[in-house]
Design a protein around this motif. Structure first.
Motif, PDB file in Angstrom:
ATOM      1  N   THR A 190       0.833  -1.204   0.000  1.00 56.24           N
ATOM      2  CA  THR A 190       0.000   0.000   0.000  1.00 56.24           C
ATOM      3  C   THR A 190       0.864   1.249   0.000  1.00 56.24           C
ATOM      4  O   THR A 190       2.083   1.185   0.151  1.00 56.24           O
ATOM      5  CB  THR A 190      -0.997   0.000   1.174  1.00 56.24           C
ATOM      6  OG1 THR A 190      -1.955   1.054   0.956  1.00 56.24           O
ATOM      7  CG2 THR A 190      -0.304   0.217   2.512  1.00 56.24           C
ATOM      8  N   ASP A 191       0.216   2.389  -0.179  1.00 58.61           N
ATOM      9  CA  ASP A 191       0.893   3.690  -0.217  1.00 58.61           C
ATOM     10  C   ASP A 191      -0.145   4.732   0.215  1.00 58.61           C
ATOM     11  O   ASP A 191      -1.349   4.427   0.281  1.00 58.61           O
ATOM     12  CB  ASP A 191       1.411   3.943  -1.656  1.00 58.61           C
ATOM     13  CG  ASP A 191       2.214   5.240  -1.790  1.00 58.61           C
ATOM     14  OD1 ASP A 191       2.665   5.776  -0.755  1.00 58.61           O
ATOM     15  OD2 ASP A 191       2.381   5.721  -2.932  1.00 58.61           O
ATOM     16  N   VAL A 192       0.317   5.938   0.458  1.00 60.27           N
ATOM     17  CA  VAL A 192      -0.584   7.015   0.918  1.00 60.27           C
ATOM     18  C   VAL A 192      -1.761   7.205  -0.036  1.00 60.27           C
ATOM     19  O   VAL A 192      -1.668   6.903  -1.221  1.00 60.27           O
ATOM     20  CB  VAL A 192       0.178   8.351   1.056  1.00 60.27           C
ATOM     21  CG1 VAL A 192       1.179   8.286   2.196  1.00 60.27           C
ATOM     22  CG2 VAL A 192       0.860   8.745  -0.252  1.00 60.27           C
ATOM     23  N   TRP A 193      -2.847   7.732   0.517  1.00 58.39           N
ATOM     24  CA  TRP A 193      -4.048   7.971  -0.306  1.00 58.39           C
ATOM     25  C   TRP A 193      -3.941   9.303  -1.059  1.00 58.39           C
ATOM     26  O   TRP A 193      -4.595   9.483  -2.084  1.00 58.39           O
ATOM     27  CB  TRP A 193      -5.289   7.944   0.576  1.00 58.39           C
ATOM     28  CG  TRP A 193      -5.577   6.582   1.126  1.00 58.39           C
ATOM     29  CD1 TRP A 193      -5.172   5.379   0.621  1.00 58.39           C
ATOM     30  CD2 TRP A 193      -6.339   6.268   2.298  1.00 58.39           C
ATOM     31  NE1 TRP A 193      -5.633   4.343   1.389  1.00 58.39           N
ATOM     32  CE2 TRP A 193      -6.362   4.856   2.427  1.00 58.39           C
ATOM     33  CE3 TRP A 193      -7.014   7.025   3.250  1.00 58.39           C
ATOM     34  CZ2 TRP A 193      -7.030   4.206   3.465  1.00 58.39           C
ATOM     35  CZ3 TRP A 193      -7.686   6.379   4.280  1.00 58.39           C
ATOM     36  CH2 TRP A 193      -7.690   4.981   4.391  1.00 58.39           C
ATOM     37  N   ALA A 194      -3.184  10.245  -0.508  1.00 57.35           N
ATOM     38  CA  ALA A 194      -2.969  11.529  -1.213  1.00 57.35           C
ATOM     39  C   ALA A 194      -1.459  11.697  -1.395  1.00 57.35           C
ATOM     40  O   ALA A 194      -0.723  11.857  -0.427  1.00 57.35           O
ATOM     41  CB  ALA A 194      -3.551  12.686  -0.422  1.00 57.35           C
ATOM     42  N   SER A 195      -1.015  11.625  -2.636  1.00 56.94           N
ATOM     43  CA  SER A 195       0.417  11.731  -2.935  1.00 56.94           C
ATOM     44  C   SER A 195       0.861  13.187  -2.916  1.00 56.94           C
ATOM     45  O   SER A 195       0.035  14.102  -2.838  1.00 56.94           O
ATOM     46  CB  SER A 195       0.686  11.123  -4.315  1.00 56.94           C
ATOM     47  OG  SER A 195       0.640   9.725  -4.255  1.00 56.94           O
ATOM     48  N   MET A 196       2.164  13.379  -3.052  1.00 61.18           N
ATOM     49  CA  MET A 196       2.698  14.743  -3.098  1.00 61.18           C
ATOM     50  C   MET A 196       2.045  15.506  -4.247  1.00 61.18           C
ATOM     51  O   MET A 196       1.990  15.002  -5.379  1.00 61.18           O
ATOM     52  CB  MET A 196       4.220  14.699  -3.295  1.00 61.18           C
ATOM     53  CG  MET A 196       4.958  14.234  -2.057  1.00 61.18           C
ATOM     54  SD  MET A 196       6.744  14.250  -2.272  1.00 61.18           S
ATOM     55  CE  MET A 196       7.020  12.660  -3.068  1.00 61.18           C
ATOM     56  N   GLY A 197       1.530  16.669  -3.922  1.00 60.90           N
ATOM     57  CA  GLY A 197       0.819  17.474  -4.923  1.00 60.90           C
ATOM     58  C   GLY A 197      -0.686  17.321  -4.826  1.00 60.90           C
ATOM     59  O   GLY A 197      -1.433  18.059  -5.466  1.00 60.90           O
ATOM     60  N   GLN A 198      -1.149  16.325  -4.025  1.00 64.91           N
ATOM     61  CA  GLN A 198      -2.602  16.100  -3.898  1.00 64.91           C
ATOM     62  C   GLN A 198      -3.088  16.409  -2.483  1.00 64.91           C
ATOM     63  O   GLN A 198      -4.177  15.978  -2.090  1.00 64.91           O
ATOM     64  CB  GLN A 198      -2.929  14.635  -4.219  1.00 64.91           C
ATOM     65  CG  GLN A 198      -2.570  14.231  -5.638  1.00 64.91           C
ATOM     66  CD  GLN A 198      -2.714  12.752  -5.878  1.00 64.91           C
ATOM     67  OE1 GLN A 198      -2.541  11.941  -4.960  1.00 64.91           O
ATOM     68  NE2 GLN A 198      -3.004  12.391  -7.112  1.00 64.91           N
ATOM     69  N   GLU A 199      -2.268  17.117  -1.712  1.00 66.08           N
ATOM     70  CA  GLU A 199      -2.570  17.343  -0.288  1.00 66.08           C
ATOM     71  C   GLU A 199      -3.954  17.970  -0.083  1.00 66.08           C
ATOM     72  O   GLU A 199      -4.641  17.657   0.883  1.00 66.08           O
ATOM     73  CB  GLU A 199      -1.490  18.229   0.356  1.00 66.08           C
ATOM     74  CG  GLU A 199      -0.128  17.555   0.527  1.00 66.08           C
ATOM     75  CD  GLU A 199       0.735  17.527  -0.742  1.00 66.08           C
ATOM     76  OE1 GLU A 199       0.309  18.066  -1.785  1.00 66.08           O
ATOM     77  OE2 GLU A 199       1.847  16.958  -0.667  1.00 66.08           O
ATOM     78  N   GLN A 200      -4.372  18.816  -1.012  1.00 66.73           N
ATOM     79  CA  GLN A 200      -5.678  19.496  -0.836  1.00 66.73           C
ATOM     80  C   GLN A 200      -6.850  18.527  -1.016  1.00 66.73           C
ATOM     81  O   GLN A 200      -7.981  18.861  -0.684  1.00 66.73           O
ATOM     82  CB  GLN A 200      -5.784  20.728  -1.747  1.00 66.73           C
ATOM     83  CG  GLN A 200      -5.953  20.477  -3.244  1.00 66.73           C
ATOM     84  CD  GLN A 200      -4.723  19.856  -3.913  1.00 66.73           C
ATOM     85  OE1 GLN A 200      -3.626  19.779  -3.347  1.00 66.73           O
ATOM     86  NE2 GLN A 200      -4.906  19.372  -5.122  1.00 66.73           N
ATOM     87  N   GLU A 201      -6.579  17.322  -1.529  1.00 65.82           N
ATOM     88  CA  GLU A 201      -7.661  16.333  -1.714  1.00 65.82           C
ATOM     89  C   GLU A 201      -7.742  15.365  -0.537  1.00 65.82           C
ATOM     90  O   GLU A 201      -8.527  14.416  -0.564  1.00 65.82           O
ATOM     91  CB  GLU A 201      -7.407  15.504  -2.980  1.00 65.82           C
ATOM     92  CG  GLU A 201      -7.467  16.290  -4.261  1.00 65.82           C
ATOM     93  CD  GLU A 201      -7.122  15.414  -5.469  1.00 65.82           C
ATOM     94  OE1 GLU A 201      -7.376  14.195  -5.419  1.00 65.82           O
ATOM     95  OE2 GLU A 201      -6.573  15.953  -6.437  1.00 65.82           O
ATOM     96  N   GLN A 202      -6.915  15.575   0.477  1.00 65.49           N
ATOM     97  CA  GLN A 202      -6.787  14.633   1.596  1.00 65.49           C
ATOM     98  C   GLN A 202      -8.152  14.213   2.184  1.00 65.49           C
ATOM     99  O   GLN A 202      -8.451  13.030   2.282  1.00 65.49           O
ATOM    100  CB  GLN A 202      -5.887  15.255   2.675  1.00 65.49           C
ATOM    101  CG  GLN A 202      -5.693  14.426   3.921  1.00 65.49           C
ATOM    102  CD  GLN A 202      -4.857  13.163   3.716  1.00 65.49           C
ATOM    103  OE1 GLN A 202      -3.956  13.156   2.881  1.00 65.49           O
ATOM    104  NE2 GLN A 202      -5.166  12.110   4.444  1.00 65.49           N
ATOM    105  N   ILE A 203      -8.971  15.189   2.556  1.00 66.75           N
ATOM    106  CA  ILE A 203     -10.248  14.894   3.243  1.00 66.75           C
ATOM    107  C   ILE A 203     -11.165  14.088   2.325  1.00 66.75           C
ATOM    108  O   ILE A 203     -11.718  13.054   2.724  1.00 66.75           O
ATOM    109  CB  ILE A 203     -10.954  16.221   3.664  1.00 66.75           C
ATOM    110  CG1 ILE A 203      -9.994  17.116   4.451  1.00 66.75           C
ATOM    111  CG2 ILE A 203     -12.263  15.956   4.406  1.00 66.75           C
ATOM    112  CD1 ILE A 203      -9.696  16.689   5.859  1.00 66.75           C
TER     113      ILE A 203
END
Ligand code: CP
Ligand code: NVA
Length: 307
Positions: free
Chosen positions: A221-234
């Protein structure tokens, strides 16, 4: 003739085999205190436009231990940030250094660099691919599982750059790969098409993580929001509900399942704290193997180009 590694589709089966064998050999020799220094007098440029801990330090230490010199450049400190064309930068750097590792957002930029350079260009992560990560991860699979043939490898999470490189690798090496992603976060069709054109009859795509991990040898597995997608976290946290790699999900896999993560990890999101901290977890070996694999990559590409 120079060789680039922009995606794993740039490699043939024999290239993979050579890199696994050489990285394992270099690791063994390093651990025996033997110093291999084939790159004395050579230099590696690193242009990084995104953050990095492992990839940067693994490339830098790999180069130093092989006798060469790494030169780190954040994009902001170069004339690229003042709009010097990629092609001009690439041509100039080709006169100074022996290889270039790049980490950036748009994959087209590393392609531009590769086209204009006379030195090997290595993708150290773009929004689309992370090929060197999967090379070292497959090295870990070979080490721990004794090989990758007849091993069921399952991706659980976002259809991101790391997942794309798994799909590329599975196509070339004919791996048994299942990719479980939430609806709307799957592997891009262009990545699927380009990969499947190379092979990959044993790759399966699904939205069901429970069914996917059944009898898995490896769960990644890997993070759900990659670098550059931080604003989509929620938004992503709710879309990825049910995709956390935790004990419950892993109970469907083989009892000796190996859980992998490229790191950095977000504890309690894509992976539970207890799985990440489980005794015998391979995450730290995975991270170490990046250095050994980067050595094999640098040695192979630089010596191939320079004779
Ligand atoms: N796995 C990996 O690429 O980590 P870094 O972002 O720290 O380089
Ligand atoms: N998918 C992650 C990988 C980090 C190594 C990212 O691109 O941020």
């Amino acid at each position: 003739m120079k060789k680039d590694i922009l995606s794993l589709l740039d490699l043939e089966v024999a290239d993979f085999t050579h890199l696994f064998q050489r990285a394992l050999q270099l690791k063994k020799r390093f651990n025996q205190g033997i110093s291999d220094r084939p790159l004395i007098g050579k230099s590696l440029g690193l242009i990084f436009d995104k953050k990095s801990t492992r990839t940067r330090v693994a490339f830098e230490t790999a180069m130093i231990q092989l006798g060469g010199t790494p030169i780190y450049m954040s994009t902001q400190d170069t004339q690229i940030s003042r709009n010097e064309p990629a092609e001009d930068t690439a041509r100039v750097l080709s006169r100074y250094i022996d290889a270039l590792a790049m980490r950036t957002f748009d994959h087209a930029l590393v392609e531009k660099f590769a086209k204009a350079s006379t030195i090997p260009v290595i993708n150290a992560l773009t929004d689309s691919f992370h090929p060197c990560q999967i090379l070292s991860d497959l090295m870990t699979v070979v080490e721990v599982k004794g090989g990758y043939r007849n091993r069921k490898i399952v991706w659980v999470g976002d259809g991101n750059n790391v997942a794309n490189s798994w799909v590329n690798a599975a196509a070339v090496l004919d791996l048994e790969l299942v990719v479980a992603t939430p609806d709307g976060y799957g592997i891009a069709s262009c990545v699927k098409e380009a990969s499947l054109a190379r092979g990959g009859k044993s790759i399966l795509f699904t939205n069901d993580p429970v069914e996917a991990v059944k009898d898995a040898d490896v769960v990644y597995t890997d993070v759900w929001a990659s670098m550059g997608q931080e604003q989509e976290q929620i938004k992503r946290e709710s879309a990825f509900e049910g995709f956390q790699v935790n004990r419950d999900l892993l109970s469907k896999a083989k009892p000796d399942v190996m859980v992998m993560h490229c790191l950095p990890a977000h504890r309690g999101e894509e992976i539970s704290e207890d799985v990440l901290e489980a005794p015998g977890a391979v995450f730290w070996d995975q991270a170490e193997n990046k250095r050994h694999m980067h050595k094999a990559i640098l040695e192979t590409l630089i010596l191939k180009t320079n004779g």
